[in-house]
Design an enzyme around this catalytic site. Structure first.
Site, PDB file in Angstrom:
ATOM      1  N   CYS A   1       0.759  -1.239   0.028  1.00 36.00           N
ATOM      2  CA  CYS A   1      -0.121   0.140  -0.043  1.00 36.00           C
ATOM      3  C   CYS A   1       0.939   1.291  -0.135  1.00 36.00           C
ATOM      4  O   CYS A   1       0.315   2.201  -0.591  1.00 36.00           O
ATOM      5  CB  CYS A   1      -0.872   0.033   1.231  1.00 36.00           C
ATOM      6  SG  CYS A   1       0.022   0.042   2.994  1.00 36.00           S
TER       7      CYS A   1
ATOM      8  N   HIS B   1      19.432   0.311   0.403  1.00 38.98           N
ATOM      9  CA  HIS B   1      18.066   0.598   0.345  1.00 38.98           C
ATOM     10  C   HIS B   1      17.252  -0.401   0.734  1.00 38.98           C
ATOM     11  O   HIS B   1      16.324  -0.115   1.467  1.00 38.98           O
ATOM     12  CB  HIS B   1      17.460   1.397  -1.039  1.00 38.98           C
ATOM     13  CG  HIS B   1      16.074   1.491  -1.031  1.00 38.98           C
ATOM     14  ND1 HIS B   1      15.476   2.600  -0.820  1.00 38.98           N
ATOM     15  CD2 HIS B   1      15.206   0.891  -1.674  1.00 38.98           C
ATOM     16  CE1 HIS B   1      14.186   2.543  -0.549  1.00 38.98           C
ATOM     17  NE2 HIS B   1      13.993   1.742  -1.338  1.00 38.98           N
TER      18      HIS B   1
END
Length: 429
Positions: free
Chosen positions: A50, A97
Site C-alpha cells: 500500500c 535501500h
C-alpha cells in the site's frame, strides 16, 4: 553485475499515483514474463504494497530508462507522469535501500514489522516465476539476515505503531467509547487481522468481516465473536456499522458513494468512521465528500505515525549502523566471490601451460633426448610462459606511471626488499 532499484513510495507520491502503479496478484505472472525481456535484466524482483512499489533488477548494464518506460507502459501511464515521483538506487545504494526497507526504516511507521514479511513474499514470488538468480537470491537472503539483527539488537520494534494501530487511534477521535460501536472490516489479510486485534483491545465487541471467500471471513470474525460475510453482502449490513476499515487486493473499489449514501439515510446520518488502507483504494474517494463520513487513507495517518518516529530515533540510529555494516559485509562477499572466479581462471591458465610443457618434454624423451636436458627445458619453458604475460603488463604499467603495480607484485609474491644497488623488479623482468 549492476544492481538497480526503481520505485515509488509514500514519501514521493500520493495514494492517487501509488494505486496506479500497484501490481495486483492477478497480473504478477504477466509482469515477470515481460519485465526482464523489456529491460534486458537477467534477474528481477517486484515489491508492491500500500505504501510502495519497487522493482529490483540485476544485469550487466544500467537499465533505469527502460525500466521506467516498461513500468509506465504496463500500467497505461505516460513515463513523464512518473519521472518526478520515482527514485532510483544503484549498486551499493540499492543494497542499502533494500536493507532499510526490510528493517522498517523506510516505512511510514518507523520499524513496522509487516514490511519484512512482504519483502519475503516478494522474494518467494520472484523465485516462483524463476526471475531470480544467484545475485538477487544472495542479496535477499543477506537482507533478511540484517533485518533480523536490527529486530533483535535494537529497540526499533518495541511497542510498534502500525498502520492498523494508527487507524484505530484515529477512530478514538470520533468515538470516545468504542464498546458501543460496530465495526466492518473488509478483507481478511494480515493488516485486517491486526486491525481486529487493536479494535478489540480498544473495546469494540461487535464485528463484521467481509471477504471474497466466506471461510476466511468467518475464521477471522470468530476470533472476536463476530460474523463473516462475503463482499456482495456489504450493502445489506452497511447501515448497522459505525467503523469501516478496508484493506484488500482488489483492483477496483469495493464500496461506492451510492451505497454509503443509502446507508446514511437509514442511519439518520449518524457518523461513519472509515479508513481505506488499500492501494489501489477500496473505497471510492467521493465517499469522503459526504456529510457525516470521516474517510481517511494511509496518507492521512501521518500525525499518529510521526509521533512514533520521534520516539524511535535512537533505535533508528543504531539500526542504521547495523545496516551500514550489513552493506559492507555483502560487498565484501561479492568481492570474495569475484576473487574466487578470477583465481579459477588463473589456475586453469597455469595448468594449461603446465600440460603443454609437460607434453613437449614427453615428446622429447620419446625421441631420445637426454632426461636431464628435457627436464631443464621443461622448467625453463614453463617459467618463461608463466612470467611472460605478467612481465609485459608490469613494464607497460610502469611506463604509464602506475608504479603501484610493482608494489603489488612484491606483495603478491612476498618478494624481499632489494638492495639499492640491485636492479629494480621491472629491470629483472
Amino acid at each position: 553485475m549492476a544492481l538497480l532499484t526503481l520505485g515509488i513510495n509514500h514519501r514521493t507520491a500520493p495514494v492517487e499515483i501509488r494505486e496506479r502503479v500497484a501490481f495486483t496478484p492477478e497480473r504478477m505472472a504477466e509482469a515477470f514474463s515481460e519485465l526482464r525481456v523489456a529491460t534486458g535484466a537477467s534477474e528481477a524482483g517486484i515489491l508492491s504494497t500500500c505504501n510502495r512499489t519497487e522493482l529490483y533488477l540485476a544485469g550487466d548494464d544500467d537499465c533505469a530508462p527502460s525500466v521506467l518506460r516498461w513500468l509506465a507502459g504496463f500500467h497505461d501511464l505516460d513515463a513523464a507522469d512518473l519521472e518526478n515521483v520515482i527514485y532510483v538506487h544503484r549498486d551499493s545504494d540499492a543494497v542499502r535501500h533494500m536493507m532499510r526497507v526490510a528493517a522498517g526504516l523506510d516505512s511510514m511507521v518507523l520499524g513496522e514489522p509487516q514490511i519484512l514479511g512482504q519483502l519475503k513474499d516478494a522474494y518467494a514470488l520472484a523465485r516462483e516465476h524463476n526471475a531470480t538468480g544467484s545475485f538477487l537470491s544472495r542479496l535477499f537472503e543477506h537482507t533478511f539476515s540484517v533485518a533480523k539483527r536490527v529486530r533483535t539488537e535494537t529497540a526499533i520494534g518495541e511497542n510498534p505503531v502500525s498502520v492498523a494501530y494508527a487507524s484505530v487511534s484515529m477512530a478514538h477521535q470520533i468515538f470516545s467509547d468504542m464498546s458501543r460501536n460496530k465495526a466492518l472490516l473488509i478483507g481478511a489479510g494480515k493488516t485486517i487481522e491486526l486491525v481486529s486485534r487493536h479494535l478489540a483491545d480498544a473495546g469494540v465487541r461487535d464485528f463484521l468481516v467481509a471477504n471474497r471467500t466466506l471461510e476466511r471471513a468467518q475464521a477471522l470474525a470468530e476470533l472476536h465473536g463476530g460474523k463473516g460475510i462475503v463482499l456482495s453482502e456489504i450493502p445489506d449490513h452497511l447501515a448497522d456499522v459505525d467503523i469501516v476499515i478496508s484493506s484488500t487486493a482488489s483492483p477496483l473499489p469495493i464500496l461506492g458513494k451510492g451505497a454509503v449514501e443509502r446507508a446514511l439515510k437509514k442511519r439518520k446520518h449518524r457518523p461513519y468512521f472509515m479508513v481505506d488502507i488499500a492501494v489501489p483504494r477500496d473505497i471510492e474517494p467521493e465517499v469522503g465528500a459526504l456529510a457525516d463520513v470521516y474517510l481517511y487513507t494511509v496518507d492521512d495517518l501521518r500525525q499518529v505515525i510521526e509521533e512514533n518516529v520521534r520516539s524511535r530515533e535512537g533505535a533508528a540510529r543504531e539500526a542504521e549502523n547495523l545496516i551500514a555494516s550489513g552493506v559492507q559485509d555483502f560487498l565484501d562477499q561479492l568481492r570474495a566471490l569475484d576473487a574466487v572466479s578470477t583465481l579459477k581462471v588463473f589456475r586453469s591458465r597455469a595448468e594449461s601451460l603446465r600440460d603443454e610443457e609437460t607434453e613437449k618434454a614427453l615428446r622429447a624423451l620419446r625421441n631420445g633426448t637426454d632426461p636431464e636436458t628435457a627436464l631443464r627445458s621443461l622448467a625453463r619453458g614453463l617459467t618463461n610462459k608463466l612470467l611472460h604475460q605478467p612481465s609485459t603488463q608490469v613494464r607497460k604499467a610502469m611506463a604509464e606511471g602506475r608504479t603501484e603495480v610493482a608494489d603489488f607484485l612484491r606483495e603478491l609474491y612476498q618478494l624481499e626488499a632489494l638492495d639499492a644497488d640491485e636492479p629494480t623488479t621491472t629491470e629483472k623482468l
